[in-house]
Design a protein around this motif. Structure first.
Motif, PDB file in Angstrom:
ATOM      1  N   VAL A 180       0.851  -1.637   0.059  1.00 36.21           N
ATOM      2  CA  VAL A 180       0.087  -0.183   0.247  1.00 36.21           C
ATOM      3  C   VAL A 180       1.038   1.498  -0.122  1.00 36.21           C
ATOM      4  O   VAL A 180       0.069   1.997  -0.491  1.00 36.21           O
ATOM      5  CB  VAL A 180      -1.328  -0.213   1.335  1.00 36.21           C
ATOM      6  CG1 VAL A 180      -1.910   1.877   1.301  1.00 36.21           C
ATOM      7  CG2 VAL A 180      -2.063  -1.769   1.525  1.00 36.21           C
ATOM      8  N   SER A 181       1.957   1.089   0.293  1.00 33.52           N
ATOM      9  CA  SER A 181       2.592   2.168   1.370  1.00 33.52           C
ATOM     10  C   SER A 181       3.743   2.852  -0.588  1.00 33.52           C
ATOM     11  O   SER A 181       3.672   3.320  -0.651  1.00 33.52           O
ATOM     12  CB  SER A 181       3.439   2.174   1.876  1.00 33.52           C
ATOM     13  OG  SER A 181       4.445   1.336   2.015  1.00 33.52           O
ATOM     14  N   ALA A 182       3.774   1.930  -0.747  1.00 35.50           N
ATOM     15  CA  ALA A 182       4.542   1.934  -2.516  1.00 35.50           C
ATOM     16  C   ALA A 182       3.169   2.546  -3.578  1.00 35.50           C
ATOM     17  O   ALA A 182       4.564   2.194  -4.226  1.00 35.50           O
ATOM     18  CB  ALA A 182       5.057   0.279  -2.368  1.00 35.50           C
ATOM     19  N   GLY A 183       2.275   1.596  -3.199  1.00 37.88           N
ATOM     20  CA  GLY A 183       1.720   2.137  -4.468  1.00 37.88           C
ATOM     21  C   GLY A 183       0.935   4.147  -4.613  1.00 37.88           C
ATOM     22  O   GLY A 183       1.168   4.335  -5.253  1.00 37.88           O
ATOM     23  N   LEU A 184       1.105   3.907  -3.207  1.00 40.29           N
ATOM     24  CA  LEU A 184       0.890   5.812  -2.725  1.00 40.29           C
ATOM     25  C   LEU A 184       1.516   6.285  -2.972  1.00 40.29           C
ATOM     26  O   LEU A 184       2.347   7.407  -3.575  1.00 40.29           O
ATOM     27  CB  LEU A 184       0.318   6.051  -1.455  1.00 40.29           C
ATOM     28  CG  LEU A 184      -1.045   5.285  -1.486  1.00 40.29           C
ATOM     29  CD1 LEU A 184      -1.442   6.041   0.353  1.00 40.29           C
ATOM     30  CD2 LEU A 184      -2.610   5.936  -1.574  1.00 40.29           C
ATOM     31  N   ALA A 185       3.453   5.968  -2.620  1.00 41.61           N
ATOM     32  CA  ALA A 185       4.419   6.906  -2.647  1.00 41.61           C
ATOM     33  C   ALA A 185       4.456   6.813  -4.360  1.00 41.61           C
ATOM     34  O   ALA A 185       5.037   7.325  -5.194  1.00 41.61           O
ATOM     35  CB  ALA A 185       5.412   5.792  -2.201  1.00 41.61           C
ATOM     36  N   GLY A 186       4.392   5.972  -5.569  1.00 41.15           N
ATOM     37  CA  GLY A 186       4.732   5.983  -6.942  1.00 41.15           C
ATOM     38  C   GLY A 186       3.317   6.324  -6.981  1.00 41.15           C
ATOM     39  O   GLY A 186       3.833   7.434  -8.158  1.00 41.15           O
ATOM     40  N   TRP A 187       2.186   7.126  -6.412  1.00 41.66           N
ATOM     41  CA  TRP A 187       0.755   7.607  -7.222  1.00 41.66           C
ATOM     42  C   TRP A 187       1.892   9.831  -6.610  1.00 41.66           C
ATOM     43  O   TRP A 187       1.553  10.284  -7.525  1.00 41.66           O
ATOM     44  CB  TRP A 187      -0.445   7.853  -6.315  1.00 41.66           C
ATOM     45  CG  TRP A 187      -1.127   8.677  -6.630  1.00 41.66           C
ATOM     46  CD1 TRP A 187      -0.969   9.786  -7.710  1.00 41.66           C
ATOM     47  CD2 TRP A 187      -2.498   8.867  -5.534  1.00 41.66           C
ATOM     48  NE1 TRP A 187      -2.365  10.082  -7.591  1.00 41.66           N
ATOM     49  CE2 TRP A 187      -3.310  10.049  -6.712  1.00 41.66           C
ATOM     50  CE3 TRP A 187      -3.182   8.893  -4.587  1.00 41.66           C
ATOM     51  CZ2 TRP A 187      -4.355  10.255  -5.669  1.00 41.66           C
ATOM     52  CZ3 TRP A 187      -3.826   9.194  -3.894  1.00 41.66           C
ATOM     53  CH2 TRP A 187      -4.501   9.885  -4.492  1.00 41.66           C
ATOM     54  N   TYR A 188       1.995   9.152  -5.206  1.00 41.12           N
ATOM     55  CA  TYR A 188       2.958  11.229  -4.781  1.00 41.12           C
ATOM     56  C   TYR A 188       3.958  11.477  -5.908  1.00 41.12           C
ATOM     57  O   TYR A 188       4.027  12.564  -6.904  1.00 41.12           O
ATOM     58  CB  TYR A 188       3.458  10.200  -3.721  1.00 41.12           C
ATOM     59  CG  TYR A 188       4.501  11.906  -3.287  1.00 41.12           C
ATOM     60  CD1 TYR A 188       4.390  13.119  -3.398  1.00 41.12           C
ATOM     61  CD2 TYR A 188       6.090  11.390  -3.726  1.00 41.12           C
ATOM     62  CE1 TYR A 188       5.977  13.636  -2.931  1.00 41.12           C
ATOM     63  CE2 TYR A 188       6.683  11.510  -3.794  1.00 41.12           C
ATOM     64  CZ  TYR A 188       6.515  13.420  -3.434  1.00 41.12           C
ATOM     65  OH  TYR A 188       7.876  14.068  -2.809  1.00 41.12           O
TER      66      TYR A 188
END
Length: 256
Positions: A180-188
């Motif tokens: 989840v954190s990796a996905g949100l970081a990628g979105w950012y």
């Protein structure tokens, strides 16, 4: 601003009702900083941004200063009521750093320190050491945004957005760690990185301003990644959901 506090609380494993009070104090202090910034920049804004509240005549300078002082006092008192002495130990230097920046210490590191202290404010009731990583990550993000903001009026060379883009990639990598954190970081990284890439190709003032706006408006995605990384994925997703809402709101109210 609440996302900073929640990220700190999540890292310190200290999300409690007090977190809401600390988040509210953080918002008040942010508003105080905005008002103080406009008051301090009133003479410059007459030339560079005459549409702003003070140079346009919509708000008297004295009223802006009084508002900034009142909001600062309310923020510090609110932090103390919500988190006690430990919160005050962070809130007081945070308020001092905000005013130092507005009154002349305009180094990107000072602004970044404000946001890092804001993260630590959320962690003030737990283990502060566990909040160092998210605080440092938010510090680095804020540094890139503040560096870019110095070229909003006159533009820059391509070297500046290239350097901040590299910094954004490093920040995104630091915020990962779980799916989840990796996905949100990628979105950012995508939402903030894309306008910086445009600015690297054409470093005009307009493209720099777009990059700054993207850095401000997509901070919730980074905060959400940090919260998810700390073990609260659903809360992280909820915080990150503020990013698209912020982009829509910014069409009506400037984030700066």
């Amino acid at each position: 601003m609440p996302g900073d506090v929640i990220a700190g609380a999540a890292a310190a494993n200290d999300i409690r009702p007090r977190t809401a009070g600390l988040a509210g104090a953080s918002v008040l202090l942010y508003w105080a900083g905005m008002a103080a910034n406009d008051w301090a920049d009133r003479d410059i804004d007459v030339k560079e941004r005459p549409e702003r509240p003070i140079p346009s005549g919509r708000i008297p300078a004295a009223a802006a200063l009084a508002l900034a002082a009142g909001l600062t006092g309310a923020a510090v008192v609110g932090a103390g009521l919500a988190g006690g002495r430990k919160a005050l130990n962070i809130a007081v230097p945070l308020a001092a750093t905000v005013w130092a920046y507005d009154l002349g210490a305009r180094h990107p590191g000072v602004m970044a320190a404000c946001r890092a202290l804001n993260v630590l404010l959320g962690a003030s009731g737990g283990d502060l050491k566990r909040a160092v990583w998210p605080a440092a990550t938010v510090f680095a993000h804020t540094y890139t945004v503040t560096v870019l903001s110095g070229s909003e009026v006159d533009g820059a060379t391509a070297r500046l957005p290239k350097r901040t883009l590299a910094g954004t990639a490093a920040v995104a990598a630091a915020a990962g760690g779980t799916p989840v954190s990796a996905g949100l970081a990628g979105w950012y990284a995508l939402q903030y990185g894309r306008p910086q890439l445009d600015a690297a190709r054409e470093p005009s003032a307009a493209n720099i301003r777009k990059s700054v706006g993207a850095g401000i408006l997509n901070l919730p995605a980074l905060q959400g990644a940090l919260i998810a990384r700390a073990g609260a994925p659903l809360l992280g997703l909820a915080v990150a959901a503020a990013a698209p809402f912020a982009r829509r709101l910014a069409r009506k109210v400037s984030p700066t």
